[in-house]
Motif scaffolding. Structure first.
Motif, PDB file in Angstrom:
ATOM      1  N   ALA A   1      -4.445  -6.215  11.398  1.00  0.00           N
ATOM      2  CA  ALA A   1      -3.065  -6.632  11.162  1.00  0.00           C
ATOM      3  C   ALA A   1      -2.870  -7.220   9.764  1.00  0.00           C
ATOM      4  O   ALA A   1      -1.853  -6.984   9.108  1.00  0.00           O
ATOM      5  CB  ALA A   1      -2.638  -7.639  12.219  1.00  0.00           C
ATOM      6  N   ALA A   2      -3.876  -7.966   9.305  1.00  0.00           N
ATOM      7  CA  ALA A   2      -3.747  -8.603   7.993  1.00  0.00           C
ATOM      8  C   ALA A   2      -3.700  -7.549   6.883  1.00  0.00           C
ATOM      9  O   ALA A   2      -2.990  -7.717   5.885  1.00  0.00           O
ATOM     10  CB  ALA A   2      -4.908  -9.556   7.748  1.00  0.00           C
ATOM     11  N   ASP A   3      -4.445  -6.453   7.073  1.00  0.00           N
ATOM     12  CA  ASP A   3      -4.409  -5.372   6.080  1.00  0.00           C
ATOM     13  C   ASP A   3      -3.027  -4.730   6.037  1.00  0.00           C
ATOM     14  O   ASP A   3      -2.484  -4.460   4.975  1.00  0.00           O
ATOM     15  CB  ASP A   3      -5.452  -4.297   6.429  1.00  0.00           C
ATOM     16  CG  ASP A   3      -6.870  -4.783   6.186  1.00  0.00           C
ATOM     17  OD1 ASP A   3      -7.028  -5.835   5.527  1.00  0.00           O
ATOM     18  OD2 ASP A   3      -7.815  -4.116   6.657  1.00  0.00           O
ATOM     19  N   LEU A   4      -2.490  -4.516   7.229  1.00  0.00           N
ATOM     20  CA  LEU A   4      -1.161  -3.899   7.299  1.00  0.00           C
ATOM     21  C   LEU A   4      -0.137  -4.773   6.581  1.00  0.00           C
ATOM     22  O   LEU A   4       0.671  -4.300   5.790  1.00  0.00           O
ATOM     23  CB  LEU A   4      -0.749  -3.681   8.768  1.00  0.00           C
ATOM     24  CG  LEU A   4       0.638  -3.083   8.991  1.00  0.00           C
ATOM     25  CD1 LEU A   4       0.724  -1.660   8.423  1.00  0.00           C
ATOM     26  CD2 LEU A   4       0.998  -3.048  10.481  1.00  0.00           C
ATOM     27  N   GLU A   5      -0.219  -6.073   6.839  1.00  0.00           N
ATOM     28  CA  GLU A   5       0.759  -6.963   6.208  1.00  0.00           C
ATOM     29  C   GLU A   5       0.598  -6.980   4.682  1.00  0.00           C
ATOM     30  O   GLU A   5       1.579  -6.951   3.940  1.00  0.00           O
ATOM     31  CB  GLU A   5       0.632  -8.389   6.746  1.00  0.00           C
ATOM     32  CG  GLU A   5       1.766  -9.265   6.220  1.00  0.00           C
ATOM     33  CD  GLU A   5       1.813 -10.633   6.866  1.00  0.00           C
ATOM     34  OE1 GLU A   5       2.817 -10.939   7.503  1.00  0.00           O
ATOM     35  OE2 GLU A   5       0.832 -11.400   6.722  1.00  0.00           O
ATOM     36  N   ARG A   6      -0.642  -6.974   4.237  1.00  0.00           N
ATOM     37  CA  ARG A   6      -0.893  -6.991   2.796  1.00  0.00           C
ATOM     38  C   ARG A   6      -0.285  -5.739   2.141  1.00  0.00           C
ATOM     39  O   ARG A   6       0.407  -5.821   1.121  1.00  0.00           O
ATOM     40  CB  ARG A   6      -2.412  -7.043   2.543  1.00  0.00           C
ATOM     41  CG  ARG A   6      -2.827  -7.064   1.088  1.00  0.00           C
ATOM     42  CD  ARG A   6      -4.346  -7.121   0.930  1.00  0.00           C
ATOM     43  NE  ARG A   6      -5.080  -6.144   1.746  1.00  0.00           N
ATOM     44  CZ  ARG A   6      -5.145  -4.844   1.481  1.00  0.00           C
ATOM     45  NH1 ARG A   6      -4.536  -4.344   0.430  1.00  0.00           N
ATOM     46  NH2 ARG A   6      -5.820  -4.020   2.279  1.00  0.00           N
ATOM     47  N   VAL A   7      -0.502  -4.574   2.780  1.00  0.00           N
ATOM     48  CA  VAL A   7       0.005  -3.315   2.224  1.00  0.00           C
ATOM     49  C   VAL A   7       1.535  -3.306   2.212  1.00  0.00           C
ATOM     50  O   VAL A   7       2.175  -2.903   1.241  1.00  0.00           O
ATOM     51  CB  VAL A   7      -0.547  -2.124   3.041  1.00  0.00           C
ATOM     52  CG1 VAL A   7       0.197  -0.855   2.701  1.00  0.00           C
ATOM     53  CG2 VAL A   7      -2.034  -1.961   2.776  1.00  0.00           C
ATOM     54  N   ILE A   8       2.116  -3.810   3.300  1.00  0.00           N
ATOM     55  CA  ILE A   8       3.582  -3.812   3.372  1.00  0.00           C
ATOM     56  C   ILE A   8       4.169  -4.806   2.370  1.00  0.00           C
ATOM     57  O   ILE A   8       5.180  -4.519   1.719  1.00  0.00           O
ATOM     58  CB  ILE A   8       4.059  -4.087   4.810  1.00  0.00           C
ATOM     59  CG1 ILE A   8       3.720  -2.862   5.682  1.00  0.00           C
ATOM     60  CG2 ILE A   8       5.562  -4.355   4.849  1.00  0.00           C
ATOM     61  CD1 ILE A   8       4.124  -2.992   7.124  1.00  0.00           C
ATOM     62  N   ASN A   9       3.520  -5.943   2.227  1.00  0.00           N
ATOM     63  CA  ASN A   9       3.986  -6.900   1.224  1.00  0.00           C
ATOM     64  C   ASN A   9       3.983  -6.286  -0.171  1.00  0.00           C
ATOM     65  O   ASN A   9       4.924  -6.454  -0.943  1.00  0.00           O
ATOM     66  CB  ASN A   9       3.107  -8.161   1.220  1.00  0.00           C
ATOM     67  CG  ASN A   9       3.526  -9.122   2.317  1.00  0.00           C
ATOM     68  OD1 ASN A   9       4.668  -9.113   2.772  1.00  0.00           O
ATOM     69  ND2 ASN A   9       2.590  -9.952   2.764  1.00  0.00           N
ATOM     70  N   GLU A  10       2.919  -5.563  -0.462  1.00  0.00           N
ATOM     71  CA  GLU A  10       2.821  -4.919  -1.781  1.00  0.00           C
ATOM     72  C   GLU A  10       3.955  -3.902  -1.938  1.00  0.00           C
ATOM     73  O   GLU A  10       4.589  -3.815  -2.984  1.00  0.00           O
ATOM     74  CB  GLU A  10       1.439  -4.246  -1.913  1.00  0.00           C
ATOM     75  CG  GLU A  10       1.166  -3.592  -3.252  1.00  0.00           C
ATOM     76  CD  GLU A  10       1.800  -2.207  -3.382  1.00  0.00           C
ATOM     77  OE1 GLU A  10       2.334  -1.916  -4.459  1.00  0.00           O
ATOM     78  OE2 GLU A  10       1.790  -1.426  -2.401  1.00  0.00           O
ATOM     79  N   ARG A  11       4.230  -3.159  -0.861  1.00  0.00           N
ATOM     80  CA  ARG A  11       5.289  -2.146  -0.913  1.00  0.00           C
ATOM     81  C   ARG A  11       6.651  -2.802  -1.105  1.00  0.00           C
ATOM     82  O   ARG A  11       7.493  -2.298  -1.854  1.00  0.00           O
ATOM     83  CB  ARG A  11       5.258  -1.324   0.375  1.00  0.00           C
ATOM     84  CG  ARG A  11       5.941   0.022   0.260  1.00  0.00           C
ATOM     85  CD  ARG A  11       5.711   0.861   1.512  1.00  0.00           C
ATOM     86  NE  ARG A  11       4.351   1.345   1.618  1.00  0.00           N
ATOM     87  CZ  ARG A  11       3.581   1.233   2.710  1.00  0.00           C
ATOM     88  NH1 ARG A  11       4.041   0.646   3.800  1.00  0.00           N
ATOM     89  NH2 ARG A  11       2.363   1.717   2.705  1.00  0.00           N
ATOM     90  N   PHE A  12       6.850  -3.932  -0.455  1.00  0.00           N
ATOM     91  CA  PHE A  12       8.133  -4.627  -0.600  1.00  0.00           C
ATOM     92  C   PHE A  12       8.327  -5.196  -2.005  1.00  0.00           C
ATOM     93  O   PHE A  12       9.455  -5.385  -2.445  1.00  0.00           O
ATOM     94  CB  PHE A  12       8.313  -5.698   0.498  1.00  0.00           C
ATOM     95  CG  PHE A  12       8.997  -5.157   1.711  1.00  0.00           C
ATOM     96  CD1 PHE A  12       8.354  -4.237   2.540  1.00  0.00           C
ATOM     97  CD2 PHE A  12      10.309  -5.509   2.018  1.00  0.00           C
ATOM     98  CE1 PHE A  12       8.997  -3.693   3.657  1.00  0.00           C
ATOM     99  CE2 PHE A  12      10.958  -4.971   3.127  1.00  0.00           C
ATOM    100  CZ  PHE A  12      10.295  -4.066   3.947  1.00  0.00           C
ATOM    101  N   GLU A  13       7.236  -5.440  -2.700  1.00  0.00           N
ATOM    102  CA  GLU A  13       7.361  -5.830  -4.110  1.00  0.00           C
ATOM    103  C   GLU A  13       7.969  -4.693  -4.905  1.00  0.00           C
ATOM    104  O   GLU A  13       8.816  -4.888  -5.780  1.00  0.00           O
ATOM    105  CB  GLU A  13       5.989  -6.198  -4.701  1.00  0.00           C
ATOM    106  CG  GLU A  13       5.445  -7.532  -4.210  1.00  0.00           C
ATOM    107  CD  GLU A  13       6.382  -8.689  -4.542  1.00  0.00           C
ATOM    108  OE1 GLU A  13       6.857  -8.763  -5.693  1.00  0.00           O
ATOM    109  OE2 GLU A  13       6.656  -9.518  -3.637  1.00  0.00           O
ATOM    110  N   ARG A  14       7.518  -3.468  -4.562  1.00  0.00           N
ATOM    111  CA  ARG A  14       8.096  -2.298  -5.249  1.00  0.00           C
ATOM    112  C   ARG A  14       9.571  -2.137  -4.886  1.00  0.00           C
ATOM    113  O   ARG A  14      10.395  -1.780  -5.714  1.00  0.00           O
ATOM    114  CB  ARG A  14       7.310  -1.033  -4.874  1.00  0.00           C
ATOM    115  CG  ARG A  14       6.054  -0.841  -5.716  1.00  0.00           C
ATOM    116  CD  ARG A  14       5.323   0.422  -5.312  1.00  0.00           C
ATOM    117  NE  ARG A  14       4.497   0.185  -4.128  1.00  0.00           N
ATOM    118  CZ  ARG A  14       4.224   1.119  -3.209  1.00  0.00           C
ATOM    119  NH1 ARG A  14       4.722   2.328  -3.320  1.00  0.00           N
ATOM    120  NH2 ARG A  14       3.446   0.827  -2.179  1.00  0.00           N
TER     121      ARG A  14
END
Lengths: 355, 179, 255
Positions: free
Chosen positions: A217-230
């Motif tokens: 779950a933590a990996d998923l959140e990290r990836v989504i957070n990065e995407r939301f920066e974009r």
């Protein structure tokens, strides 16, 4: 200078995609966008491209996904009911950071709805183009020329940010002919290199993995957070809108796409009658040009959203201006194109203080 | 004339959409803004066909014409459907070979022209639509006469170049017809 | 010291997540050996399914794409059409390929799409915990056919090789098993041949591999292999169902 020619929206869109370097097309027939596929089937084999009629919309969007994952500039095209089927692929593309262009030449809904022009897929395009926490870039052209111009823009942004893009048109824009100039790219457009693509590593690098699955779950959140920066950066740098006579306007009409041009006629007519009306036309629906609208709300007294739906964008207008001014709505459902007169009547009422 | 906001209507197969394309292209060649919007969907399959064509010196806001200042009708259902939508002072052109009904309004300019019969008699079968454009040109001057010739040369496909002359004949028949 | 056995280059050096006794590991190895022996890894793109093999992207050393459930043949089509020189394979289970992805499978075959499908059939949904699959045998007990698959309600299993070999677009269709050394060797040959055919541009190839699921069948790994022999092979006969590379008798006569 390129020649000004008369072209159907759907065909102009297809040619513009080719000029933007897209030579891989995967589609399925559905009214009122079929001309996109028909045009591609005629043009692409002649230039070494791929036109493939898929067995379903689901297959078509997944072919787009495969082509995009392999680094190709590719697109698929459909209309409302077909886009519902494509939402699976759109979600996976968003989740795996695969660029690609999806065309929606909207028709009436829900269900089979109708085949006439509509704008009832706004929510789908901007709020939930697939399951999960995601956005796609959504452009809303209001003329055949603008459709042509936005296609290249959509491809470029999609590649740059690795976010799928959509052109949200409608049956009116797809079916109508208007004069257009299409920029011809000599020898084909040069496309950006995609080091992340899965197309064979040639033993020159580690294997690339294109994937949307994160079991931790933590990996998923990290990836989504990065995407939301974009997403955030897109919002800051790439929202687009047209403002027409909004500077001193009391009543500001907010409308996009085909409805935007009709609203413009109403605004002009209102001005002729001495009523201070203006038009705000979002060109990107996601990201929505919130700040521009907020600025207008400082001086405008009332807003009127006009859509070919029961009122979907109207919520975004209210949110953009923090509900600081009254926002009214006028619209018809798919196939009943609002007339300038109807919009004008509504503007006059609002200008007179009526709601 | 000022802006053209026209509805062209008839059966599928009469060349209604092509008629619209000719009119729009003439406007394009004169550097104006134009739009052409067809009816689409099941009604195309052997049923009625119509299209909206606009020519304007400014932006065209709505390509969908709901209050035309020109109506060209090539069958009775279309005639009945659209006749009341024409703005007062507008122009109505009726192919009287195919429509025997008369216009009951007296606030529009009406022209009855047996375009289909004229085409048949002149060995121009299938070009009744072009004859009607000739009449429209004479009545409204929606473009220059010379622009029409250029238009015909442009819109007739390369494989059918021999038809350019026939199309021009059809324009002239309509243009010169005195009913 | 002579090396007599090693990890194929096309397999990554990570432990897999598969259950003890599961035959996915063998099948992965066979695919990797074929890629090694044909020197194809560098231009290969593999497509992982949804199901037990969903994480195959971590196990193969070639470029990998993870597909939505059932859509691997469509993804493969998009890759192959965009990068025609690539070698593209999908690795799919029975639920992925023969239920939710039936349309994509059948149409990829009908188009003669120049790809290779490795179809792993163990007659059950493994990843979700043992539900009825499109290839579950009549009367077979699963979590969602607790009284045995009732054909009057749940219909019949789909015989994928038999079905796809009727399509003109398919080039090489074979069913193999990995229940014993002899069959593993036959399976290897079939998989290698499929990749060879693809690299020659000769069209659609599919290898169905009968496989086990000790966990969800509720038997020991050894018994699972016997169950496969006793139950799956009789229902899904092994063999080559279609091979366009075979020289036909008539052609020999004409010579």
């Amino acid at each position: 200078m390129e020649e000004r020619i008369l072209m159907k929206g759907n065909e102009a869109l297809a040619e513009a995609a080719i000029q933007a370097g897209c030579i891989r097309f995967f589609g399925y027939p559905i009214t009122p966008q079929t001309e996109v596929a028909a045009y591609m089937s005629k043009r692409l084999p002649k230039i070494g491209g791929t036109y493939l009629q898929a067995e379903s919309e689901v297959a078509a969007v997944n072919m787009l996904q495969g082509a995009g994952a392999a680094g190709a500039r590719a697109m698929t095209s459909s209309s409302s009911p077909g886009i519902s089927l494509k939402t699976e692929g759109i979600s996976y593309m968003a989740g795996a950071d695969i660029p690609g262009l999806i065309i929606n030449v909207q028709r009436g809904g829900p269900g089979l709805g109708g085949i006439q022009p509509s704008q009832a897929d706004y929510w789908q395009a901007t709020k939930a183009p697939g399951h999960g926490d995601l956005h796609i870039i959504v452009f809303a052209p209001s003329s055949v020329q603008e459709m042509v111009d936005l296609v290249e823009n959509a491809f470029d942004l999609s590649d740059e940010y690795r976010i799928p893009a959509m052109i949200l048109a409608d049956g009116l824009l797809g079916q109508m002919m208007e004069p257009v100039t299409i920029k011809k790219s000599e020898g084909g457009k040069k496309l950006p290199e995609k080091k992340w693509a899965a197309k064979g590593h040639g033993h020159k690098r580690a294997h690339n993995i294109i994937n949307s699955l994160y079991l931790k779950a933590a990996d998923l959140e990290r990836v989504i957070n990065e995407r939301f920066e974009r997403y955030k950066e897109l919002e800051v740098k790439h929202t687009r809108c047209e403002r027409y006579m909004t500077d001193d306007a009391d009543v500001v009409v907010v409308a996009y796409g085909a409805t935007g041009r009709i609203a413009k006629a109403a605004v002009k007519a209102a001005r002729e009658q001495g009523v201070k009306a203006g038009l705000f036309r979002p060109i990107t629906l996601w990201p929505f040009p919130k700040q521009d609208l907020k600025d207008i709300a400082k001086s405008a007294k009332a807003f009127l959203t006009v859509e070919m739906s029961m009122g979907q964008m109207v919520d975004d207008v209210k949110l953009a201006i923090d509900c600081k001014r009254p926002v009214d709505f006028f619209g018809h459902t798919g196939g009943i194109v609002p007339t300038p007169q109807e919009v004008l009547d509504k503007i006059l009422k609002l200008a007179g203080g009526e709601r | 004339m000022g802006d053209l906001n026209s509805i062209l209507a008839g059966f599928g197969g009469q060349g209604i959409l092509f008629m619209g394309k000719v009119i729009a292209t003439a406007g394009l060649l004169e550097g104006k803004e134009v739009s052409w919007l067809p009816s689409y969907g099941p009604e195309m399959r052997g049923g009625t066909a119509n299209c909206s064509v606009c020519i304007s010196s400014g932006d065209i806001c709505s390509p969908l014409v709901t209050s035309p200042n020109v109506l060209i009708a090539m069958n009775l259902p279309s005639f009945t459907k659209f006749i009341d939508t024409v703005v007062p002072g507008g122009t109505v052109i009726v192919d009287s070979t195919l429509i025997s009904k008369k216009v009951e309004r007296n606030d529009v300019n009406v022209c009855y022209i047996p375009a289909s019969a004229l085409a048949e008699q002149s060995g121009l079968k299938g070009l009744a639509n072009i004859i009607l454009i000739g009449k429209l040109l004479e009545l409204t001057g929606f473009c220059e006469y010379l622009s029409i010739k250029k238009t015909i040369e442009k819109v007739v496909p390369p494989k059918k170049q021999h038809l350019i002359q026939k199309n021009m004949e059809a324009i002239d028949i309509g243009y010169n017809y005195k009913g | 010291m002579a090396v007599v056995f090693k990890r194929p280059h096309a397999l990554t050096n990570v432990p897999t997540h598969y259950c003890p006794g599961c035959t996915h590991g063998i099948i992965h190895r066979l695919v990797a050996e074929a890629l090694d022996e044909l020197d194809l890894e560098g231009r290969t793109v593999g497509i992982a399914p949804v199901g037990c093999a969903v994480m195959a992207y971590d196990y193969f050393n070639c470029d990998m794409i993870e597909a939505p459930h059932g859509r691997a043949p469509a993804i493969a089509t998009g890759v192959k059409r965009s990068v025609p020189d690539s070698i593209v394979f999908t690795y799919q289970g029975d639920g992925d390929l023969a239920a939710i992805g039936t349309a994509e499978t059948v149409h990829a075959a009908a188009r003669g799409e120049n790809i290779t499908i490795i179809f792993v059939n163990n007659a059950i949904y493994g990843m979700t915990g043992g539900q009825m699959a499109p290839t579950t045998l009549p009367n077979q007990v699963t979590q969602t056919s607790p009284f045995g698959r009732d054909i009057s309600q749940a219909g019949f299993p789909i015989k994928v090789c038999e079905m796809l070999s009727t399509l003109e677009g398919s080039s090489y269709i074979a069913r193999v098993s990995v229940d014993c050394v002899r069959n593993v060797n036959i399976a290897k040959k079939a998989i290698k041949k499929a990749f060879e055919i693809q690299s020659q541009g000769r069209g659609f190839t599919l290898i169905e591999v009968l496989s086990t699921c000790p966990t969800n069948w509720g038997v020991s790994p050894k018994d699972a292999l016997q169950w496969l022999r006793d139950n799956l092979i009789p229902y899904y006969p092994l063999g080559v169902y279609k091979d366009v590379t075979e020289v036909k008798k008539e052609e020999l006569c004409d010579g």
